[in-house]
Design an enzyme around this catalytic site. Structure first.
Site, PDB file in Angstrom:
ATOM      1  N   CYS A  96      -1.579   9.890  -0.887  1.00  9.19           N
ATOM      2  CA  CYS A  96      -1.710  10.627   0.375  1.00  9.19           C
ATOM      3  C   CYS A  96      -2.162  12.064   0.103  1.00  9.19           C
ATOM      4  CB  CYS A  96      -0.399  10.608   1.147  1.00  9.19           C
ATOM      5  SG  CYS A  96      -0.603  11.411   2.739  1.00  9.19           S
ATOM      6  N   ALA A 127      -1.265   4.876   8.032  1.00  5.81           N
ATOM      7  CA  ALA A 127      -0.220   5.503   8.840  1.00  5.81           C
ATOM      8  C   ALA A 127      -0.654   5.541  10.302  1.00  5.81           C
ATOM      9  CB  ALA A 127       0.040   6.916   8.328  1.00  5.81           C
ATOM     10  N   LYS A 158       0.078   2.728  -5.203  1.00  7.20           N
ATOM     11  CA  LYS A 158      -1.266   2.921  -4.651  1.00  7.20           C
ATOM     12  C   LYS A 158      -1.649   4.364  -4.910  1.00  7.20           C
ATOM     13  CE  LYS A 158      -4.184   2.520  -0.610  1.00  7.20           C
ATOM     14  NZ  LYS A 158      -4.261   3.876  -0.056  1.00  7.20           N
TER      15      LYS A 158
HETATM   16  C1  LIG Z   1      -5.730   6.547   9.481  1.00  8.75           C
HETATM   17  C2  LIG Z   1      -5.439   6.296   8.031  1.00  8.75           C
HETATM   18  C3  LIG Z   1      -4.137   6.266   7.595  1.00  8.75           C
HETATM   19  C4  LIG Z   1      -3.851   6.031   6.244  1.00  8.75           C
HETATM   20  N1  LIG Z   1      -2.542   5.948   5.845  1.00  8.75           N
HETATM   21  C5  LIG Z   1      -2.261   5.594   4.554  1.00  8.75           C
HETATM   22  C6  LIG Z   1      -0.919   5.338   4.156  1.00  8.75           C
HETATM   23  O1  LIG Z   1       0.038   5.376   4.940  1.00  8.75           O
HETATM   24  N2  LIG Z   1      -0.710   5.038   2.857  1.00  8.75           N
HETATM   25  C7  LIG Z   1      -1.734   4.939   1.941  1.00  8.75           C
HETATM   26  O2  LIG Z   1      -1.490   4.661   0.776  1.00  8.75           O
HETATM   27  N3  LIG Z   1      -3.003   5.142   2.321  1.00  8.75           N
HETATM   28  C8  LIG Z   1      -3.287   5.438   3.595  1.00  8.75           C
HETATM   29  N4  LIG Z   1      -4.591   5.576   3.984  1.00  8.75           N
HETATM   30  C9  LIG Z   1      -5.679   5.320   3.031  1.00  8.75           C
HETATM   31  C10 LIG Z   1      -6.140   3.863   3.101  1.00  8.75           C
HETATM   32  O3  LIG Z   1      -5.094   3.002   2.715  1.00  8.75           O
HETATM   33  C11 LIG Z   1      -7.349   3.627   2.180  1.00  8.75           C
HETATM   34  O4  LIG Z   1      -6.985   3.965   0.871  1.00  8.75           O
HETATM   35  C12 LIG Z   1      -8.568   4.458   2.594  1.00  8.75           C
HETATM   36  O5  LIG Z   1      -8.783   4.406   3.991  1.00  8.75           O
HETATM   37  C13 LIG Z   1      -9.831   3.980   1.872  1.00  8.75           C
HETATM   38  O6  LIG Z   1     -10.116   2.650   2.162  1.00  8.75           O
HETATM   39  P1  LIG Z   1     -11.269   2.218   3.226  1.00  8.75           P
HETATM   40  O7  LIG Z   1     -12.561   2.864   2.764  1.00  8.75           O
HETATM   41  O8  LIG Z   1     -11.312   0.722   3.151  1.00  8.75           O
HETATM   42  O9  LIG Z   1     -10.845   2.730   4.561  1.00  8.75           O
HETATM   43  C14 LIG Z   1      -4.900   5.828   5.315  1.00  8.75           C
HETATM   44  C15 LIG Z   1      -6.214   5.874   5.771  1.00  8.75           C
HETATM   45  C16 LIG Z   1      -6.500   6.086   7.107  1.00  8.75           C
HETATM   46  C17 LIG Z   1      -7.939   6.101   7.558  1.00  8.75           C
END
Ligand SMILES: Cc1cc2nc3c(=O)[nH]c(=O)nc-3n(C[C@H](O)[C@H](O)[C@H](O)COP(=O)(O)O)c2cc1C
Length: 334
Positions: free
Chosen positions: A106, A23, A145
């Site tokens: 979320c 997001a 997800k």
């Molecule tokens: C700033 C930010 C915004 C996120 N927004 C969403 C979102 O809109 N929808 C979602 O399913 N996950 C969202 N996530 C989670 C990520 O999709 C992901 O699951 C999480 O960051 C873990 O993965 P990573 O370790 O590769 O960052 C968000 C994560 C971050 C850091």
């Protein structure tokens, strides 16, 4: 095995590297940039079902998809069946997204209070009911997800994934943290492995993939079909290309030079300008610029100065000035 293309529903993915929905970040400017660095699938940031139904202007802007981004999953969230289905139908019929994703991960209170996001993780029956209602109402493949669970005591990852599969989901992406963990602690890949042993639809693992080597390790250790990368791609989209190549060939491609990195940052900025206009683009680009410059020697003062920029000209001049400085530095060290 890990390098072969694979399919979600009728969508063919070129590789097994997926960029996560984020997001405030995953708009078409960002997605197009990671896509150009080879992402097999990109997700759009979460979009409110009610915002779609009410045709809220800001929400409708989030539905913008550039055709070069394909394949793309558009993620919606909501807590009530009727509105979720109506929003899914809108995405199905009125947008050119390839896939509809439902957010079940979320963790923020505002979303949980609306019975949306990670709240569902406590109730596999609700997951079955909601996902069935959506899959029955749309033509496009539906994915979900989710996180592994609510907290340490309530990890229903296998039950929840099976419920979504039974309800007709075409794929599942799972972040290896609980809701309570938010983004803290370690992602639990053991639970991802347990899920991948049980479900038959494509399964995308997520959480703590920071390097191409992590991606390979996740594929090998958990048996997921693809890896999803979020934070590691921030200001670092070439990491996607490095990961794709590493999985394909075992070869580690060098990252771009600092000057090239800033070129990518400027490209991202220009796309954001085209999408959101100068005022918003400059503000949003401040954080991206700090990420792009991270680790570049001597970038500290520029990263601070970026926060004071208000116009396209100021931000562009700052970045191009720094490129110039880097070029001069190179000359003197040759
Ligand atoms: C700033 C930010 C915004 C996120 N927004 C969403 C979102 O809109 N929808 C979602 O399913 N996950 C969202 N996530 C989670 C990520 O999709 C992901 O699951 C999480 O960051 C873990 O993965 P990573 O370790 O590769 O960052 C968000 C994560 C971050 C850091």
């Amino acid at each position: 095995m890990t390098t072969k293309p694979f399919k979600i529903g009728n969508i063919e993915l070129d590789n097994r590297v997926v960029v996560a929905p984020m997001a405030g970040i995953s708009n078409s400017a960002f997605r197009l940039t990671v896509k150009e660095f080879g992402a097999g699938l990109v997700y759009a940031e979460m979009i409110s079902d009610k915002g779609i139904i009410q045709r809220n202007r800001n929400t409708m802007n989030l539905l913008h998809i550039d055709e070069r981004e394909y394949p793309l999953a558009l993620q919606i969230f909501g807590g009530e069946k009727e509105t979720l289905v109506e929003a899914a139908q809108y995405v199905d019929q009125q947008t050119n997204a390839d896939m509809i994703d439902i957010n079940m991960g979320c963790p923020v209170n505002k979303i949980i209070k609306c019975e949306a996001g990670a709240k569902w993780l406590l109730n596999p029956d609700k997951i079955y009911e909601m996902v069935s209602a959506v899959t029955e109402a749309v033509e496009k493949p539906v994915s979900v997800k989710m996180r592994i669970g609510w907290d340490e005591e309530h990890i229903f990852a296998v039950e929840n994934a099976l419920a979504a599969e039974k309800a007709g989901a075409s794929a599942i992406a799972m972040h290896g943290r609980t809701r309570v963990q938010m983004y803290e602690g370690k992602a639990n890949w053991d639970v991802l492995r347990q899920v991948s042993e049980k479900i038959t639809i494509p399964f995308i693992g997520n959480g703590d993939v920071a390097t191409p080597m992590d991606a390979k390790r996740m594929l090998e250790e958990t048996g997921v079909d693809a890896v999803m990368i979020g934070r590691a791609a921030l200001g670092n989209p070439w990491m996607i290309y490095q990961t794709v190549r590493y999985l394909e060939t075992g070869e580690f491609v060098e990252e771009p030079s600092p000057i090239e990195k800033i070129d990518v940052c400027l490209l991202h900025f220009n796309r954001l300008m085209a999408l959101k206009g100068e005022r918003v683009a400059v503000r949003e680009m401040r954080k991206h610029t700090a990420w792009y410059l991270k680790g570049i020697k001597g970038s500290g003062p520029i990263r601070s100065a970026v926060n004071e920029t208000e116009t396209k000209e100021q931000l562009t001049n700052l970045l191009q000035g720094f490129q110039q400085e880097l070029a001069e530095r190179q000359q003197t060290t040759i």
